[in-house]
Every structure is written in structure tokens, then in C-alpha cells.
Design an enzyme around this catalytic site. Structure first.
Site, PDB file in Angstrom:
ATOM      1  N   ASN A  90       0.855  -1.193   0.000  1.00 32.11           N
ATOM      2  CA  ASN A  90       0.000   0.000   0.000  1.00 32.11           C
ATOM      3  C   ASN A  90       0.889   1.241   0.000  1.00 32.11           C
ATOM      4  OD1 ASN A  90      -2.469   1.550   0.396  1.00 32.11           O
ATOM      5  ND2 ASN A  90      -1.794   1.864   2.505  1.00 32.11           N
ATOM      6  N   HIS A 109       0.949   5.016   1.409  1.00 27.50           N
ATOM      7  CA  HIS A 109       0.257   5.894   2.368  1.00 27.50           C
ATOM      8  C   HIS A 109       0.932   7.270   2.334  1.00 27.50           C
ATOM      9  CE1 HIS A 109      -2.178   6.931   5.827  1.00 27.50           C
ATOM     10  NE2 HIS A 109      -1.102   7.547   6.298  1.00 27.50           N
TER      11      HIS A 109
HETATM   12  C1  GRF Z   1      -2.755   8.947  -2.806  1.00 26.67           C
HETATM   13  O1  GRF Z   1      -2.497  10.099  -2.062  1.00 26.67           O
HETATM   14  C2  GRF Z   1      -2.426   7.745  -1.986  1.00 26.67           C
HETATM   15  O2  GRF Z   1      -1.336   7.909  -1.153  1.00 26.67           O
HETATM   16  C3  GRF Z   1      -3.662   7.601  -1.175  1.00 26.67           C
HETATM   17  O3  GRF Z   1      -4.715   7.901  -2.069  1.00 26.67           O
HETATM   18  C4  GRF Z   1      -4.237   8.778  -3.072  1.00 26.67           C
HETATM   19  C5  GRF Z   1      -4.516   8.135  -4.389  1.00 26.67           C
HETATM   20  O4  GRF Z   1      -4.314   8.956  -5.477  1.00 26.67           O
HETATM   21  N1  GRF Z   1      -3.692   6.375  -0.474  1.00 26.67           N
HETATM   22  P1  GRF Z   1      -4.368   8.385  -6.943  1.00 26.67           P
HETATM   23  O5  GRF Z   1      -5.724   7.702  -7.133  1.00 26.67           O
HETATM   24  O6  GRF Z   1      -3.240   7.405  -7.128  1.00 26.67           O
HETATM   25  O7  GRF Z   1      -4.241   9.568  -7.845  1.00 26.67           O
END
Ligand code: GRF
Length: 208
Positions: free
Chosen positions: A108, A110
Site C-alpha cells: 500500500n 500511504h
Molecule cells: C494517494 O495520495 C495515496 O497515497 C492515497 O490515495 C491517493 C490516491 O491517489 N492512499 P491516486 O488515485 O493514485 O491519484
């Protein structure tokens, strides 16, 4: 060749970063075999289509019970012989049956330096609102393995990003994506695809 499933809920800029890194040769020995979204309107599904990879909609809403959804998700991954599941802005709690089947094979991204600003309720813009409210001068992003807790799995990579005076949550979110997320997520996948990552006693070791 590592077979990757990318799970998404939204815009999919991290998915795009992975696809670009594969095309640029920054990720080797890996390919995306499916993109799975819980959200029919996710632009990430459009990105999958443009890239020529399968985009699947598997939403809890379309199943009579949560258990049925959990099984459908697990089966989709098993049918495609997925080796690595990448959560790239996936806003659904991954079912324990999937986590157990894919131990140390789900990662994941984060948008903070774990253990700061993580855990239940810490997702999306909230993370950056909390960082700004606390007044930290540095935030960043973390790639970690997923276990049954929330943001508690072994940390693979982290990258710090400066917080600037006058930042809004949106501005900070964008800077963290550009300077950290889009870099360390593909990097972590490349390390895993090339057999450089192992987990021992809850900690990650990366082979140089
Ligand atoms: C990112 O900030 C990621 O860290 C978080 O959700 C967001 C997703 O953005 N968990 P995207 O859909 O990849 O543009």
C-alpha cells in the site's frame, strides 16, 4: 514475471506512475494483469483502458453480503494468478481472507511518514489536514506491506517531503505525490519484482 493487480478507487495517478515506470524500464520483471476498482466512476479505470489492460469493477454494492464481495475479490485475484497486489488509493478495507492468502504480497502507498498520521480514518486529504494542524515541517510517503491492521504492516520504503508555510492540504498532497509517492511506489514494485525484498520478524530487508 511478477503478475500485478492494482486496486484503485479514484484518479489513479499512482497507477499511472506504475504503468509509466514499466514502459520506461524502471520496473522490470513485472506486468500489470488487472486493475480492480470498487468505484465505477474511477478515472483509474479509464487509465487502465488507455493502457490496454483489463479494468474490473468489483464493488461491495453489487453483492448481497460483504462476504460475497470478499470472495469475489479473492477469486478475481486467484483466477488471474496474481503474485502482487498493489493498493494505489484503494479505499476499501481489504478482506482478511485476501490478506491471509497474500501474506507479504500486498503493498500500500500511504501519504505520510508512518507511524505519523496513519490508522483508522487517516486517508486522502485528512492525512494532510492532520499534518498541517500538527505543524510538522516534514511529511512524506510510505510504502508498506499490508497486514490485518490499518497501516501497521512492515515498512518497505519511505521518502520525506518538506512542508512549506502557507501549504493547504491540497498543495501538500500534490507535492507529496510528485516528490514521493510516484517515485517510491514504482521503486518498491521493482525491488519486489527482482527478488530484493524480504521480511523477517516484521521488518523489511532490502538487498543492495
Ligand atoms: C494517494 O495520495 C495515496 O497515497 C492515497 O490515495 C491517493 C490516491 O491517489 N492512499 P491516486 O488515485 O493514485 O491519484
Amino acid at each position: 514475471m511478477l503478475r500485478i493487480a492494482v486496486l484503485v478507487s479514484g484518479g489513479g495517478t499512482n497507477l499511472q506512475a506504475i504503468m509509466d515506470a514499466i514502459d520506461d524500464g524502471k520496473i522490470t520483471n513485472a506486468r500489470i494483469v488487472t486493475v480492480i476498482s470498487n468505484n465505477a466512476g474511477a478515472y483509474a479505470l479509464e487509465r487502465a483502458k488507455n493502457y490496454g489492460v483489463e479494468g474490473l469493477l468489483i464493488s461491495p454494492r453489487d453483492y448481497p453480503t460483504r462476504e460475497d464481495f470478499n470472495v469475489a475479490l479473492l477469486e478475481a485475484l486467484l483466477e488471474r494468478e496474481v503474485d502482487l497486489v498493489v493498493l494505489a488509493g484503494y479505499l476499501v478495507v481489504v478482506p482478511p481472507i485476501v490478506i491471509r492468502k497474500f501474506e507479504n504480497r500486498i503493498i500500500n502507498i500511504h501519504p505520510s511518514l508512518i507511524p505519523s498520521f496513519c490508522g483508522t480514518g487517516c486517508y486522502g486529504l485528512h492525512v494532510h489536514e492532520m499534518a498541517l494542524a500538527r505543524g510538522v515541517k516534514v511529511s512524506g510517503a510510505t510504502v508498506h506491506f499490508v497486514d490485518e491492521g490499518t497501516d501497521t504492516g512492515p515498512i518497505i520504503l519511505q521518502k520525506p517531503v518538506e512542508v512549506k508555510q502557507g501549504d493547504t492540504p491540497e498543495v501538500l498532497q500534490r507535492r507529496i505525490m510528485e516528490e514521493a509517492e510516484w517515485i517510491i511506489l514504482p521503486r518498491a514494485i521493482n525491488l519486489i519484482a527482482n527478488g530484493k525484498v524480504s521480511v523477517k520478524d516484521g521488518s523489511v530487508r532490502i538487498e543492495e
